[in-house]
Design an enzyme around this catalytic site. Structure first.
Site, PDB file in Angstrom:
ATOM      1  N   TYR A  37     -16.706   5.567 -12.690  1.00  0.00           N
ATOM      2  CA  TYR A  37     -15.550   6.787 -12.698  1.00  0.00           C
ATOM      3  C   TYR A  37     -14.357   6.079 -12.533  1.00  0.00           C
ATOM      4  CZ  TYR A  37     -12.636  10.907 -11.140  1.00  0.00           C
ATOM      5  OH  TYR A  37     -12.131  11.466 -11.728  1.00  0.00           O
TER       6      TYR A  37
ATOM      7  N   ASP B 281     -14.078  19.514 -18.392  1.00  0.00           N
ATOM      8  CA  ASP B 281     -13.051  19.763 -19.229  1.00  0.00           C
ATOM      9  C   ASP B 281     -13.015  17.985 -20.102  1.00  0.00           C
ATOM     10  OD1 ASP B 281     -13.159  17.717 -17.136  1.00  0.00           O
ATOM     11  OD2 ASP B 281     -11.218  17.635 -17.110  1.00  0.00           O
TER      12      ASP B 281
ATOM     13  N   ASN C 271     -18.888  13.520 -17.488  1.00  0.00           N
ATOM     14  CA  ASN C 271     -18.148  13.686 -16.462  1.00  0.00           C
ATOM     15  C   ASN C 271     -18.620  15.345 -16.192  1.00  0.00           C
ATOM     16  OD1 ASN C 271     -16.008  14.982 -14.890  1.00  0.00           O
ATOM     17  ND2 ASN C 271     -15.207  12.858 -15.519  1.00  0.00           N
TER      18      ASN C 271
ATOM     19  N   ASP D  16     -16.987   7.620 -17.286  1.00  0.00           N
ATOM     20  CA  ASP D  16     -15.578   8.128 -17.426  1.00  0.00           C
ATOM     21  C   ASP D  16     -14.655   7.148 -17.180  1.00  0.00           C
ATOM     22  OD1 ASP D  16     -12.828   8.885 -17.198  1.00  0.00           O
ATOM     23  OD2 ASP D  16     -13.461  10.766 -15.818  1.00  0.00           O
TER      24      ASP D  16
ATOM     25  N   GLU E  37     -18.005  12.414 -10.547  1.00  0.00           N
ATOM     26  CA  GLU E  37     -17.017  13.718 -10.353  1.00  0.00           C
ATOM     27  C   GLU E  37     -17.940  14.469 -10.172  1.00  0.00           C
ATOM     28  OE1 GLU E  37     -12.947  15.011 -11.077  1.00  0.00           O
ATOM     29  OE2 GLU E  37     -13.398  15.011 -13.035  1.00  0.00           O
TER      30      GLU E  37
ATOM     31  N   ASN F 194     -11.269   6.263 -18.076  1.00  0.00           N
ATOM     32  CA  ASN F 194      -9.874   6.628 -17.565  1.00  0.00           C
ATOM     33  C   ASN F 194      -9.158   6.172 -19.137  1.00  0.00           C
ATOM     34  OD1 ASN F 194      -9.492   9.294 -16.552  1.00  0.00           O
ATOM     35  ND2 ASN F 194     -10.542   8.503 -14.435  1.00  0.00           N
TER      36      ASN F 194
END
Length: 369
Positions: A188, A347, A55, A227, A86, A229
């Site tokens: 994502y 991040d 990401n 990602d 992203e 999440n």
């Protein structure tokens, strides 16, 4: 993808020939004709075995400021496929007109400048050895990309979970590359959010339901990365109590299962576990790393200033079908510590997976004399 982006001339201006490149069929050149599945001499075609997911938290920003360091990582690891989430670059199409999520926007001065940054970054080593497929949002939001080494030819590239429609998933959240013996899925996942009233819980529930349906009906072994999440177990976060009790501005959801840090709520974790079980999927990292690693065992790290300093989560994954479990050679995270060493400005840190060769790919034994 309608068109592959070609390297930019060293003087910074692409040739007219490149600008006028003919459009290719949706899904890239491989979709125009199926891969042969062999080398012409009866041996199976070589397939990707080394994968990287990241990401980038805006690929354009990373290209502007962190690209040399990330390029060195890619050159060292030499992945066959790079999956990015992203991307945060808008799709082509003027205001009010239909967008083309396979193409970068270039109808304004600023978007043309940004596109040139991307083209230059991708024309340098090691990225010039890859083809790129984009799935972009209408605005600078979400989006995914998949870089595949040119020596590998996917049979088909899709951008929708139904794998039959040419339509891209909303916000460009999905890319699926089909190879002879497996599917590679780059996603994502939408963030669960903090509040029921904002419809984010409902959006995530719908996403998880669709993912469950997808993994239950795939017709080939699956490699799923991105990602996602969600942190599945307590071992997957640095501070379980902190994340379990986290609130935004004191708000408490009406359902206890939706309480806590997005990505670590009981409801999300339960649904994720069901997806793994029903899809017969193995978490490649946890398969190899049974113990908690407080320094290098998390893929997302909070801002180094404030209450999230040192608070980390593992929300970036490689999940593989059980048929591929015994081929897992390594699955590693390439960022460490609360100072985000190896995160390259994002991040999130890159995560890699390596598989051993399939039995069919292994060289045949030489006959004994």
């Amino acid at each position: 993808m309608k068109r592959f982006f070609q390297p930019v001339a060293k003087d910074g201006s692409p040739s007219k020939k490149r600008q006028a490149a003919a459009a290719e069929p949706e899904g890239g050149p491989a979709s125009a004709g199926a891969a042969t599945g062999g080398d012409g001499e009866g041996r199976p075609a070589e397939e990707p075995r080394k994968f990287l997911t990241w990401n980038a938290n805006s690929l354009l920003l990373r290209m502007k400021s962190d690209w040399p360091a990330f390029s060195q990582l890619v050159a060292r690891l030499d992945p066959d496929v790079i999956c990015v989430q992203e991307v945060r670059m808008p799709a082509a199409g003027s205001k009010g007109a239909p967008k083309n999520p396979s193409e970068l926007k270039d109808d304004t001065s600023s978007s043309r400048d940004e596109k040139q940054v991307v083209l230059r970054a991708l024309s340098t080593s090691p990225f010039k050895d890859y083809r790129v497929w984009w799935s972009l949002s209408d605005s600078k939001y979400a989006g995914t990309a998949m870089f595949i080494k040119k020596k590998f030819e996917p049979k088909k590239v899709s951008f929708n979970l139904d794998r039959t429609s040419s339509k891209h998933e909303t916000d460009g959240r999905v890319i699926i590359a089909e190879f002879e013996s497996f599917l590679l899925l780059n996603t994502y996942a939408p963030n669960n959010g903090w509040k029921e009233e904002e419809n984010s819980f409902q959006r995530r529930r719908k996403w998880d339901k669709r993912m469950l349906e997808f993994v239950q009906h795939v017709d080939k072994p699956l490699i799923w990365c991105g990602d996602l999440n969600v942190s599945h177990e307590e071992i997957d976060v640095s501070h379980p109590d902190f994340f379990s009790s986290a609130k935004l501005n004191g708000y408490t959801p009406p359902n206890q299962e939706d309480c806590g840090q997005p990505g670590f709520t009981p409801a999300e974790r339960r649904r994720f576990g069901n997806i793994l079980f029903q899809g017969k999927l193995v978490d490649a990292y946890r398969h190899l790393h049974k113990e908690k690693d407080m320094d290098g065992g998390f893929s997302w790290s909070g801002h180094p200033i404030g209450k999230y300093r040192g608070k980390r989560m593992r929300i970036d994954y490689f999940l593989v079908s059980e048929q591929l479990k015994d081929r897992i050679v390594s699955c590693e995270m390439h960022g460490r510590g609360i100072e985000l060493d190896g995160f390259y400005g994002s991040d999130h840190c890159p995560v890699t997976l390596e598989l051993s060769k399939a039995v069919a790919e292994a060289a045949p034994e030489q006959p004994k004399p």
